[in-house]
Structure formats: structure tokens, C-alpha cells
Design a protein around this motif. Structure first.
Motif, short mmCIF file in Angstrom:
data_model
loop_
_atom_site.label_atom_id
_atom_site.label_comp_id
_atom_site.label_asym_id
_atom_site.label_seq_id
_atom_site.Cartn_x
_atom_site.Cartn_y
_atom_site.Cartn_z
N PRO A 37 0.81 -1.22 0.00
CA PRO A 37 0.00 0.00 0.00
C PRO A 37 0.85 1.27 0.00
CG PRO A 37 -0.78 -1.51 1.69
CD PRO A 37 0.49 -2.07 1.14
N ALA A 38 1.99 1.23 0.64
CA ALA A 38 2.86 2.41 0.67
C ALA A 38 3.37 2.72 -0.74
CB ALA A 38 4.03 2.18 1.62
N ARG A 81 -6.86 2.73 -10.87
CA ARG A 81 -7.72 2.26 -9.78
C ARG A 81 -7.98 3.35 -8.76
NH1 ARG A 81 -6.39 -3.68 -7.72
NH2 ARG A 81 -7.67 -2.87 -6.07
N PHE A 82 -6.97 4.19 -8.50
CA PHE A 82 -7.19 5.30 -7.58
C PHE A 82 -8.16 6.31 -8.18
CE2 PHE A 82 -6.20 9.52 -5.92
CZ PHE A 82 -6.41 9.30 -4.57
N LEU A 91 -6.79 1.29 -3.72
CA LEU A 91 -5.41 0.92 -3.45
C LEU A 91 -5.27 -0.37 -2.65
CD1 LEU A 91 -3.81 4.39 -2.67
CD2 LEU A 91 -3.98 3.19 -4.85
N SER A 92 -6.38 -0.93 -2.21
CA SER A 92 -6.30 -2.19 -1.46
C SER A 92 -6.41 -3.37 -2.43
CB SER A 92 -7.40 -2.26 -0.40
OG SER A 92 -8.66 -2.14 -1.01
N ASP A 93 -5.98 -4.53 -1.97
CA ASP A 93 -6.00 -5.73 -2.81
C ASP A 93 -7.42 -6.19 -3.07
OD1 ASP A 93 -3.23 -6.01 -3.09
OD2 ASP A 93 -3.08 -7.02 -1.16
N GLU A 94 -7.64 -6.74 -4.25
CA GLU A 94 -8.92 -7.33 -4.58
C GLU A 94 -8.90 -8.79 -4.15
OE1 GLU A 94 -9.22 -6.65 -8.79
OE2 GLU A 94 -10.26 -4.75 -8.46
#
Length: 110
Positions: free
Chosen positions: A11-12, A47-48, A56-59
Motif C-alpha cells: 500500500p505504501a 484504480r485510484f 489501493l487495497s487488494d482485490e
């Protein structure tokens, strides 16, 4: 997110991609600066733009859904210190499996 010490690296890095793009840098420049592929930079920027921070998180990953639910895990974890098995001083994987109706291997994984 990109500056916090407790943020995981994925995420960073995604946050750094978005910030670099927001500063007006091209995809190629962002990919060069962060040592990533242009496709990676393009994916996270898109995606953002579509979903904001949630993007930004995993699907969820493809494959078979989990068989052990969070409720099952919680039930075993709560039962372990709070209850005692009959005729024993502590839970074994077999006795916990019998008490919860789960398999011994599921209890071992938990």
C-alpha cells in the motif's frame, strides 16, 4: 500512507505511485523513479482515479472460497482459554475438533 512506518510495503508503494502522478509526472517517469513497470504505475493510478483510497487495497483472489469462516476462528480462539475440556487440563486439537464440530486439521490451522 506512504510515510507511516506501520503501513505495509505494497500500500505504501501504491500511495507513492498516486502521489507522483498527482505531482504531474508521467507514467514513464514514475516507473523509473520508483523502479516499477509502467503497467504497474498505470494500474494503480487508474484504480485510484476510479475508486479513491479503496482502489489501493487488494482485490479478492480467485479460487475456492474459504471454508473456515472468521466466526469459526473466533469461536475456537475464545473457547480455548475460557473453557476447559471434560477430564483434561487443556484442549488438544482432537478434543477441540470434537467440541466445535470442525476437523482436526482445521483446528491445527487456526
Amino acid at each position: 500512507m506512504s510515510r507511516r512506518r506501520t503501513t505495509a510495503q505494497a500500500p505504501a508503494q501504491r500511495s507513492r505511485i498516486v502521489l507522483e502522478c498527482a505531482e504531474g509526472h508521467s507514467i514513464m517517469e514514475v516507473s523509473r523513479r520508483l523502479s516499477i513497470s509502467p503497467d504497474t504505475a498505470r494500474t494503480w493510478r487508474r484504480r485510484f482515479a476510479e475508486r479513491g483510497l479503496d482502489g489501493l487495497s487488494d482485490e479478492p483472489r480467485p479460487g475456492v472460497p474459504r471454508k473456515i469462516t472468521d466466526a469459526d476462528v473466533e469461536r475456537v480462539i475464545v473457547k480455548t482459554p475460557e473453557e476447559k475440556p471434560k477430564n483434561a487440563t487443556h484442549w488438544s486439537t482432537r478434543s477441540m475438533a470434537a467440541a466445535t464440530g470442525m476437523s482436526q486439521s482445521a483446528i491445527s490451522r487456526i
